[in-house]
Design an enzyme around this catalytic site. Structure first.
Site, PDB file in Angstrom:
ATOM      1  N   LEU A   1       0.797  -1.390   0.095  1.00 35.91           N
ATOM      2  CA  LEU A   1       0.092  -0.223  -0.037  1.00 35.91           C
ATOM      3  C   LEU A   1       0.732   1.211   0.089  1.00 35.91           C
ATOM      4  CD1 LEU A   1      -3.005  -1.092   2.327  1.00 35.91           C
ATOM      5  CD2 LEU A   1      -3.030  -0.897   0.034  1.00 35.91           C
TER       6      LEU A   1
ATOM      7  N   SER B   1       1.345   2.208 -16.333  1.00 34.11           N
ATOM      8  CA  SER B   1       1.942   3.473 -16.400  1.00 34.11           C
ATOM      9  C   SER B   1       1.137   4.553 -16.011  1.00 34.11           C
ATOM     10  CB  SER B   1       2.449   3.696 -17.864  1.00 34.11           C
ATOM     11  OG  SER B   1       3.179   4.906 -17.765  1.00 34.11           O
TER      12      SER B   1
ATOM     13  N   LYS C   1       6.050  -2.975 -21.203  1.00 34.38           N
ATOM     14  CA  LYS C   1       6.030  -1.803 -20.344  1.00 34.38           C
ATOM     15  C   LYS C   1       7.458  -1.366 -20.243  1.00 34.38           C
ATOM     16  CE  LYS C   1       5.243   1.244 -17.022  1.00 34.38           C
ATOM     17  NZ  LYS C   1       6.220   1.647 -16.127  1.00 34.38           N
TER      18      LYS C   1
ATOM     19  N   HIS D   1       8.167   0.870 -23.219  1.00 35.12           N
ATOM     20  CA  HIS D   1       7.310   2.302 -22.899  1.00 35.12           C
ATOM     21  C   HIS D   1       8.507   3.030 -22.130  1.00 35.12           C
ATOM     22  CE1 HIS D   1       5.439   4.558 -20.119  1.00 35.12           C
ATOM     23  NE2 HIS D   1       4.696   4.963 -20.980  1.00 35.12           N
ATOM     24  N   ASN D   2       8.830   2.419 -21.043  1.00 39.28           N
ATOM     25  CA  ASN D   2       9.799   3.195 -20.203  1.00 39.28           C
ATOM     26  C   ASN D   2      10.905   3.751 -21.126  1.00 39.28           C
ATOM     27  OD1 ASN D   2       8.117   2.458 -18.262  1.00 39.28           O
ATOM     28  ND2 ASN D   2       9.442   2.447 -16.924  1.00 39.28           N
TER      29      ASN D   2
ATOM     30  N   GLU E   1      10.017   6.461 -23.144  1.00 39.85           N
ATOM     31  CA  GLU E   1      10.133   7.576 -22.140  1.00 39.85           C
ATOM     32  C   GLU E   1      11.417   8.363 -21.932  1.00 39.85           C
ATOM     33  OE1 GLU E   1       7.932   6.551 -18.396  1.00 39.85           O
ATOM     34  OE2 GLU E   1       9.544   7.415 -17.332  1.00 39.85           O
TER      35      GLU E   1
HETATM   36  C1  6PG Z   1       5.363   5.115 -15.587  1.00 43.81           C
HETATM   37  C2  6PG Z   1       6.848   5.381 -15.347  1.00 43.81           C
HETATM   38  C3  6PG Z   1       7.305   4.705 -14.211  1.00 43.81           C
HETATM   39  C4  6PG Z   1       8.702   5.140 -13.898  1.00 43.81           C
HETATM   40  C5  6PG Z   1       9.298   6.448 -13.791  1.00 43.81           C
HETATM   41  C6  6PG Z   1      10.623   6.541 -13.268  1.00 43.81           C
HETATM   42  O1  6PG Z   1       5.229   4.574 -16.623  1.00 43.81           O
HETATM   43  O2  6PG Z   1       4.496   5.504 -14.708  1.00 43.81           O
HETATM   44  O3  6PG Z   1       7.660   4.783 -16.379  1.00 43.81           O
HETATM   45  O4  6PG Z   1       7.152   3.406 -14.118  1.00 43.81           O
HETATM   46  O5  6PG Z   1       9.021   4.476 -12.680  1.00 43.81           O
HETATM   47  O6  6PG Z   1       9.084   7.056 -14.904  1.00 43.81           O
HETATM   48  O7  6PG Z   1      11.587   5.956 -14.207  1.00 43.81           O
HETATM   49  P1  6PG Z   1      13.187   6.191 -13.842  1.00 43.81           P
HETATM   50  O8  6PG Z   1      13.502   6.442 -12.451  1.00 43.81           O
HETATM   51  O9  6PG Z   1      13.924   5.298 -14.343  1.00 43.81           O
HETATM   52  O10 6PG Z   1      13.444   7.597 -14.768  1.00 43.81           O
END
Ligand code: 6PG
Length: 482
Positions: A15, A133, A187, A190-191, A194
């Site tokens: 939690l 995400s 995922k 995806h990251n 990102e």
């Molecule tokens: C999401 C993000 C998340 C991630 C942060 C930090 O999809 O909500 O990708 O999962 O933890 O963006 O990632 P870093 O610390 O590696 O930058």
């Protein structure tokens, strides 16, 4: 009385803020839910603060938690990736029955998910690895969800997951991705994307600051404007907000007093390593990971800044169109980064027999997640129209977009290089583009060298078979596969 009477349909253990928000999101849909945390105080706090929001059952032990659930039990685990997940799975396993479902909703590395799926299956438990995400707010109000695992298990949670996901044009941002580790894999990519998106934004910011000479509020206004065009996305939107934020202590831009050392939790590195293993050129994401690494060498950079020679940013000729050129370079590089990320998912899908529907991935990334963007509609359309695509750059919309942007893109790279501004993602994306559109590259020489020092053989353009030249002997060529 039926077994389901008075029981919760699903449970969340873990939690901390992500787990708590996911549980609240589920409860807000009218779903009775059991909640649990290893530290009992946390469960009590949760119940005190949010218990009134829905049909929660707070459980003080794992036994109580499992007993509160209807069968098959559906348990979302939201703990730190790595060992903590294995710990929870080990503790839950003896308490569960055949067919129960454990859902790991954290940022787990996909090979761990594959292993846990097998270990759980050996105990009759269905394990799912789902990518979630959207950060804290997404978890509460509507994340993008990438569920992987057994289809029969997904069928048991589909209704709940699609009901809590973000919705774009009436479509929930949640679709069954594939078996085993597929959800966590997607995922991960995806990251990685990102990371690339953020790096490209940082490079644009650097150029606008040090080459165009603009301050943070002025750059904020530029990003705000860019957010109404092709670049419209969550990350561009929040870039404008971060740049516009005034620091309470100094009254100047907050961004100016933030230390320039980027941290990372590892998903970008996993994406890059996986691409290396697959042999997929993933320059945008990988350069973004390297750039964070370089940023972390703060003390070394400080010493080098007074030792290593080079031009000073801002002391060169700028094209009149500089600001718009940067926008176009950002867009073209973004197209390349996504083309690479999707090519990686395609290769992984083939290598693992996942049968990923890449158009569906673009669809569920349109809302809720960190990389949500207008642009993903274009990718979705590309897959709808062309089916299995080797490379998004070959789709007319993207071919044209990059063709139109490329003069500006090249100008930005020349200007940045002449003024000594590092733009690893911009420039490696252009190199990838130029390399990809070359019918004949220089790897013939690589093959010649490999054959010279290691008799690794080469193919010929004008004959079948593989060949070796006796470089150090009589110089004659022999066919090696005959
Ligand atoms: C999401 C993000 C998340 C991630 C942060 C930090 O999809 O909500 O990708 O999962 O933890 O963006 O990632 P870093 O610390 O590696 O930058």
């Amino acid at each position: 009385m039926s077994d389901t009477a008075g029981k919760s349909r699903i449970g969340v253990t873990g939690l901390a803020v992500m787990g708590a928000n996911l549980a609240r999101n589920i409860a807000s849909r009218g779903v009775p839910i059991a909640v649990h945390n290893r530290t009992t105080a946390k469960t009590r706090e949760f119940m005190e603060e949010f218990g009134h929001e829905g049909a929660f059952t707070g459980s003080e032990s794992l036994e109580e938690f499992v007993a509160a659930l209807e069968k098959p039990r559906r348990i979302i685990v939201m703990v730190k990736a790595g060992k903590p997940v294995d710990g929870v799975v080990a503790d839950l396993t003896p308490l569960l029955d055949e067919g129960d479902i454990i859902i790991d909703a954290g940022n787990s590395h996909f090979p761990d998910t594959v292993r846990r799926t097998e270990e759980c299956a050996a105990n009759g438990i269905r394990f799912m690895g789902i990518g979630v995400s959207g950060g804290e707010e997404g978890a509460l109000k509507g994340p993008s969800i990438m569920p992987g695992g057994d289809e029969s298990a997904y069928a048991e949670v589909e209704e709940i997951l699609t009901s809590i996901a973000a919705v774009v044009d009436g479509t929930p941002c949640c679709v069954h991705v594939g078996p085993g580790g597929a959800g966590h894999y997607v995922k991960m990519v995806h990251n990685g994307i990102e990371y690339a998106d953020i790096q490209l934004i940082a490079e644009a910011y650097d150029l606008l600051t040090h080459v165009a000479g603009l301050d943070a509020p002025a750059i904020a206004a530029i990003f705000e404007e860019w957010n109404s065009g092709d670049l419209e996305s969550f990350l561009i939107e929040i870039t404008a907000k971060v740049l516009a934020k005034k620091d309470e202590k100094t009254d100047g831009p907050l961004v100016d007093v933030i230390v320039d050392r980027a941290e990372q939790k590892g998903t970008g590195t996993w994406t890059a390593l996986d691409a290396l293993g697959l042999g997929i050129p993933l320059t945008g994401i990988t350069e973004a990971v390297f750039a964070r690494g370089l940023s972390a060498l703060r003390d070394e950079r400080k010493a080098a800044s007074t030792t290593l020679a080079g031009p000073k940013p801002g002391e060169g000729e700028n094209p009149d169109s500089l600001v718009d050129d940067i926008r176009q370079a950002l867009y073209a590089s973004k197209v390349v980064a996504y083309a690479q990320g999707f090519a990686q998912m395609r290769a992984a899908s083939k290598a693992n027999d996942w049968d990923l529907d890449l158009g569906a991935m673009a669809t569920i990334w349109r809302g809720g997640c960190i990389i949500r963007a207008q642009f993903l509609n274009r990718i979705r359309d590309a897959y709808a129209e062309h089916g299995d695509l080797e490379n998004l750059l070959m789709v007319p919309y993207f071919t044209e977009a990059v063709a139109n942007a490329q003069d500006a893109w090249r100008r930005v790279i020349v200007t940045a290089t002449q003024q000594g501004v590092a733009i690893p993602a911009f420039s490696s994306s252009l190199s990838y583009y130029d390399g990809y559109r070359r019918e004949r590259g220089p790897a013939n020489l690589i093959q010649g060298l490999r054959d010279f020092f290691g008799a690794h053989t080469y193919l010929r353009t004008d004959a079948e078979g593989s060949f070796h030249t006796r470089w150090g002997q009589d110089g004659t060529e022999v066919r090696t596969d005959a």
